[in-house]
Design a protein around this motif. Structure first.
Motif, PDB file in Angstrom:
ATOM      1  N   UNK A 458       0.861  -1.183   0.000  1.00 24.17           N
ATOM      2  CA  UNK A 458       0.000   0.000   0.000  1.00 24.17           C
ATOM      3  C   UNK A 458       0.894   1.228   0.000  1.00 24.17           C
ATOM      4  N   UNK A 459       0.272   2.396  -0.036  1.00 26.71           N
ATOM      5  CA  UNK A 459       1.036   3.642  -0.149  1.00 26.71           C
ATOM      6  C   UNK A 459       0.353   4.763   0.612  1.00 26.71           C
ATOM      7  N   UNK A 460       1.151   5.724   1.014  1.00 27.53           N
ATOM      8  CA  UNK A 460       0.649   7.007   1.503  1.00 27.53           C
ATOM      9  C   UNK A 460       1.358   8.106   0.709  1.00 27.53           C
ATOM     10  N   UNK A 461       0.718   9.254   0.621  1.00 32.92           N
ATOM     11  CA  UNK A 461       1.349  10.374  -0.081  1.00 32.92           C
ATOM     12  C   UNK A 461       2.521  10.892   0.733  1.00 32.92           C
ATOM     13  N   UNK A 462       3.659  11.081   0.062  1.00 31.21           N
ATOM     14  CA  UNK A 462       4.878  11.483   0.760  1.00 31.21           C
ATOM     15  C   UNK A 462       5.135  12.982   0.671  1.00 31.21           C
ATOM     16  N   UNK A 463       4.952  13.559  -0.528  1.00 30.77           N
ATOM     17  CA  UNK A 463       5.071  15.005  -0.737  1.00 30.77           C
ATOM     18  C   UNK A 463       6.456  15.563  -0.474  1.00 30.77           C
ATOM     19  N   UNK A 464       7.511  14.777  -0.706  1.00 33.36           N
ATOM     20  CA  UNK A 464       8.809  15.434  -0.707  1.00 33.36           C
ATOM     21  C   UNK A 464       8.876  16.387  -1.897  1.00 33.36           C
ATOM     22  N   UNK A 465       9.784  17.320  -1.827  1.00 33.66           N
ATOM     23  CA  UNK A 465       9.767  18.453  -2.758  1.00 33.66           C
ATOM     24  C   UNK A 465      10.433  18.092  -4.083  1.00 33.66           C
ATOM     25  N   UNK A 466       9.626  17.846  -5.122  1.00 29.31           N
ATOM     26  CA  UNK A 466      10.175  17.613  -6.461  1.00 29.31           C
ATOM     27  C   UNK A 466       9.614  18.626  -7.450  1.00 29.31           C
ATOM     28  N   UNK A 467       9.163  19.766  -6.915  1.00 31.29           N
ATOM     29  CA  UNK A 467       8.691  20.887  -7.724  1.00 31.29           C
ATOM     30  C   UNK A 467       9.448  22.139  -7.298  1.00 31.29           C
ATOM     31  N   UNK A 468      10.022  22.830  -8.248  1.00 29.44           N
ATOM     32  CA  UNK A 468      10.709  24.088  -7.955  1.00 29.44           C
ATOM     33  C   UNK A 468      10.056  25.226  -8.730  1.00 29.44           C
ATOM     34  N   UNK A 469      10.174  26.413  -8.186  1.00 26.37           N
ATOM     35  CA  UNK A 469       9.666  27.621  -8.841  1.00 26.37           C
ATOM     36  C   UNK A 469      10.849  28.445  -9.341  1.00 26.37           C
TER      37      UNK A 469
END
Length: 928
Positions: A458-469
């Motif tokens: 199974x999985x949970x959302x991790x949301x490490x930062x792979x988006x930059x501005x």
């Protein structure tokens, strides 16, 4: 005679091949779970209703079979978990075994010669047995369309930014298409390119393309048959796509590129991390302006909680995994000039109803004189869907701490509550595929979350930062004046025009819908660094802020990892599973259990950044600050290798509720700090293990369920607030006594008795609901100033309560309740750190000097007493203001979970509980 022939023909079409014998391979392989695996997915497996069934539902309240038969058992756990045993799990969960017992077979049919489908009576789940691999995935497409065709169709249009022409111009639909279009504004060529790239990835890529094509063939076969037989979803009639009398009209067939669109939509919703750097910069700068750079940075760091030493982590074995942290001496930040930031315009040339302001839609009220009125008035999809992400939990205990000596797991994703549910259940058995579990409708040619023959995941959302501005400098090709509205930008020394991607959307009223006609253009402005999100000035120069996402143009790449999950030859150990998870580029925490081992792996396309770049701030756009190895043509870069991703095998236990992955791994928001909802799981599991008491499946379910009805603020923050108050004055004593009595009873939001629709300790719960936004504002706004306080609340809401987000303004609710998943976002750790500092404690990672009451304990105490009295005087109608589902002041209803309708079938409300939507209970006693 002709009439009888017509009836016989229609029955044969509708019933499929009930009289055709099943294929030779219509038997599951050996099941090593030995009836010790269970799962549940409310409200029910079936999400399709004919037009006649929709009318019957609206007039008589009837629902199609298997559309709501899992809702009751899911709901019952909140009131019945204390008595749950391993022998009574089936009261709250389905049997998750392979195959169907002979006495549980509802029907058997063959949608194609090389595939047999067996539906069970209990939940109507399709068990697909393919004689060929193509037959297996064809059957997956056919059965998913049987269950959720209109949902899939609505989602693919939403993902393309074209839901309004498909389902009408209601505000909810407009909000959704704008949100998803702005995140993934792809051209038709770019969608096809994603398919071609995956197909070129060797044998597995070629096989994935074939699997996806067979899946699409299955969907389209059902579309053709159901249209011809007139048993397609009735929403196509209500939205004007098919004439109810002549059957004329068209249900558009699916294409492979639709699967790319759905993958993009789901990835943006649940598998991303990062972004928000512009809002971060505004909040940080406002603190610097208030306190000066040094003190302002200290307050910012404590609020940001980037690497809070008090935060619990899923990996707790002493290792650290560095990722996403701000460097000691950052460079290359592109901070906006104060007051210069403006959102990028997305909507152009509105006409008709598109010119009306988009108010937050309410759910429809059915007019008995017009049973279809209201089905689509508020939009086919809920507007808040685009706001949901990061909602799931997992509890996994090693066999060293279980009664049986085998690992035990209770885990699942929180995908929100919908009717029909976004996920669909299935069993897939065929050459190279053996799995059972849940997948997103429209992507179910593989099981995405579930179990294999002798393992589950199974999985949970991790949301490490792979988006930059990135801040791109705007320019003028002819050398003329440059303003924030300029649509050309500098890239590696050239002045390039922005690419524009457009959708021209027009809509008409649906059946029973009085929303007038309207139209507009959606326009996305794209640079080599991604879509433009804001315009501003930096040091007086006009810039556009853009979103660089590592999964942009690569949403389909994850298909290889999911393919391996379903392949028994690819996964025979915990290490095999981790390697497969590494092939998934979405930011997920993956959990694994078999009869011997447990494992964890944090997936994601984690870009390697320049050592001086702060990923939480906007970045200057030039080669010195770009991702190493970045190719703008393909949006590929250098990524972290397997060993640098947080991972573990056979740790004593794992918990995850979207909390911190591991020491050293920074979150993308400010919620992974000293108090996080994962604390509720961690304490319950850790204390039992520390005491030497071993777990069984029922005990682990009870630990999850107990946390699911507990108010995080009550368990983790309220005791310290009451310590500051100490002995209350006469005015406040009854209020404090009420809160203390609730705390003594566990701080839970639970009914007086199952089905009572009223809370035990209702007064204390209402008091805290009213008090929290007042005390947070009273604690922080005087200290940081109104401008900084508002900037920080824009960055993260202070309170995600069961009834909705309350953001510090008396009576103001922001966001939407009824979502179940709660307490992920909020200033819980920030309040805790500051209050403990006021009490004189040494607080690691704190604000330094306390902020509450200017650091004075007496002043802080008085603020708490004053705001507590203010909360007690707040009318119930203000704390729970009511909506289309609930009367003002109805506390239970305000908290209740409502299944958002994606179409015409409404479901009953259920009591609040904070748990996964789809959930597995797993214990394998044997292994291959």
């Amino acid at each position: 005679m002709a009439r009888r022939s017509l009836v016989v023909t229609l029955v044969a079409v509708i019933a499929g091949s009930l009289l055709i014998a099943p294929g030779a391979n219509a038997q599951p392989p050996e099941d090593y779970c030995r009836q010790q695996c269970h799962d549940v997915l409310p409200p029910g497996q079936n999400g399709n209703a004919t037009f006649a069934e929709l009318v019957s539902h609206m007039l008589l309240g009837t629902r199609p079979k298997h559309s709501d038969d899992q809702l009751g058992r899911y709901d019952a756990l909140a009131g019945g978990y204390r008595e749950l045993t391993t022998g009574t799990i089936q009261r709250f969960f389905n049997d998750h075994s392979f195959g169907v017992r002979p006495d549980d077979v509802e029907r058997t049919y063959r949608p194609r010669a090389d595939v047999t489908v067996v539906r069970d009576k209990t939940a109507g789940v399709p068990h697909v047995y393919g004689d060929t691999r193509s037959g297996t995935t064809f059957g997956a497409g056919y059965t998913t369309a049987e269950d959720k065709l209109f949902l899939m169709d609505a989602l693919r249009h939403a993902g393309r930014g074209e839901i309004t022409p498909f389902a009408g111009g209601a505000p909810a639909n407009r909000e959704l298409e704008q949100s998803f279009f702005s995140a993934s504004p792809y051209t038709a060529e770019e969608l096809q390119d994603q398919i071609d790239r995956v197909a070129a990835q060797g044998e597995r890529g070629r096989m994935a393309l074939q699997d996806a094509q067979s899946y699409v063939d299955g969907i389209n076969a059902y579309i053709q048959e159901s249209h011809r037989g007139r048993y397609f979803p009735g929403e196509y009639v209500a939205t004007g796509h098919v004439d109810p009398v002549t059957n004329e009209g068209r249900i558009e067939p699916f294409q492979l590129t639709d699967l790319v669109v759905l993958a993009s939509l789901i990835g943006a919703q649940f598998g991303g991390g990062g972004g928000g750097e512009v809002q971060n910069a505004v909040a940080r700068m406002s603190l610097h302006e208030r306190f000066g750079p040094e003190r302002g940075e200290q307050v910012w760091a404590a609020f940001r909680s980037e690497n809070d030493p008090e935060a619990i982590s899923t990996v707790h074995d002493g290792r650290s995994f560095e990722y996403g942290n701000a460097p000691a001496n950052p460079g290359g930040a592109a901070l906006p000039d104060p007051g210069s930031v403006a959102d990028q315009q997305l909507v152009f040339d509105p006409t008709g109803s598109a010119t009306q302001p988009d108010e937050k839609p309410s759910r429809p009220v059915v007019d008995p004189d017009d049973p279809l009125r209201g089905i689509f008035d508020d939009g086919v999809l809920p507007a808040d869907m685009a706001e949901r992400r990061g909602m799931s939990n997992a509890l996994v205990v090693s066999g060293a701490h279980t009664e049986s000596g085998h690992p035990v797991a209770v885990f699942g994703p929180q995908t929100g509550y919908f009717s029909p549910q976004l996920l669909t259940l299935q069993e897939l058995q065929g050459p190279g595929i053996s799995s059972k579990g849940a997948s997103f409708a429209g992507l179910s040619f593989y099981t995405l979350l579930g179990r294999g023959q002798d393992y589950s995941w199974s999985a949970t959302t991790a949301s490490q930062d792979m988006i930059d501005t990135y801040a791109v400098e705007l320019c003028s090709p002819d050398g003329g004046p440059v303003t924030e509205d300029s649509n050309s930008y500098r890239f590696h020394g050239e002045c390039l025009p922005m690419q524009t991607i457009e959708r021209r959307n027009a809509w008409k009223p649906n059946l029973g819908d009085d929303t007038p006609e309207g139209s507009y253009r959606l326009v996305s402005f794209r640079t080599r660094y991604g879509p433009v999100t804001h315009r501003a000035t930096v040091d007086g120069d006009p810039v556009a802020y853009t979103t660089a996402r590592s999964t942009f143009l690569h949403e389909v790449d994850s298909i290889i990892g999911f393919q391996k999950f379903n392949d028994p030859s690819a996964v025979s150990s915990a290490e095999d599973f981790q390697r497969a998870a590494h092939d998934i580029n979405y930011t997920f925490n993956w959990f694994y259990a078999d009869s011997r081992d447990t494992a964890y792996f944090n997936s994601g396309a984690n870009v390697v950044r320049r050592p001086h770049v702060d990923p939480s701030m906007p970045i200057v756009s030039d080669p010195a600050h770009e991702w190493p190895g970045w190719d703008p043509e393909t949006n590929t870069a250098t990524y972290q290798p397997f060993a640098e991703h947080p991972h573990s095998v056979n740790q004593d236990y794992y918990i995850s509720w979207n909390n911190k992955q591991a020491p050293g791994t920074a979150g993308d928001r400010a919620e992974k700090g000293a108090v996080q909802r994962g604390d509720l799981l961690d304490r319950r599991v850790r204390e039992q293990i520390t005491s030497g008491d071993e777990f069984n499946r029922a005990e682990l379910v009870r630990a999850m369920a107990d946390a699911a009805i507990t108010d995080l603020r009550a368990e983790r923050v309220l005791p310290d607030l009451l310590r500051v108050i100490g002995e209350p004055d006469e005015r406040s004593k009854p209020l404090v006594d009420e809160l203390r009595a609730w705390l003594a009873d566990g701080g839970k939001r639970t009914e007086t008795s199952p089905g009572s629709r009223s809370y035990a300790h209702a007064g204390a719960i209402e008091l805290l609901d009213a008090w929290w936004p007042l005390l947070v504002r009273g604690e922080f706004e005087p200290a940081v100033g109104t401008a900084a306080y508002r900037a920080m609340t824009a960055m993260m809401q202070i309170n995600e309560s069961p009834s909705g987000w309350q953001n510090g303004e008396p009576g103001l609710h922001v966001g939407q309740g009824h979502q179940g998943s709660t307490f992920q976002f909020g200033w819980f750790g920030q309040v805790s750190k500051d209050i403990r500092a006021v009490l004189g404690e040494q607080v690691p990672g704190g604000f330094g000097a306390p902020l509450c009451g200017g650091g004075d304990l007496g002043a802080c105490r008085q603020m708490l007493l004053d705001t507590l009295a203010q909360a007690a005087a707040t009318p119930s109608e203000e704390t729970y203001p009511g909506d289309a589902d609930c009367d003002p002041g109805d506390q239970w209803c305000a908290d209740s979970i409502v299944q958002n309708e994606v179409g015409g079938i409404e479901q009953d409300k259920i009591s609040w509980q904070n748990r996964p939507t789809y959930q597995q209970v797993i214990e394998f006693p044997a292994h291959r």
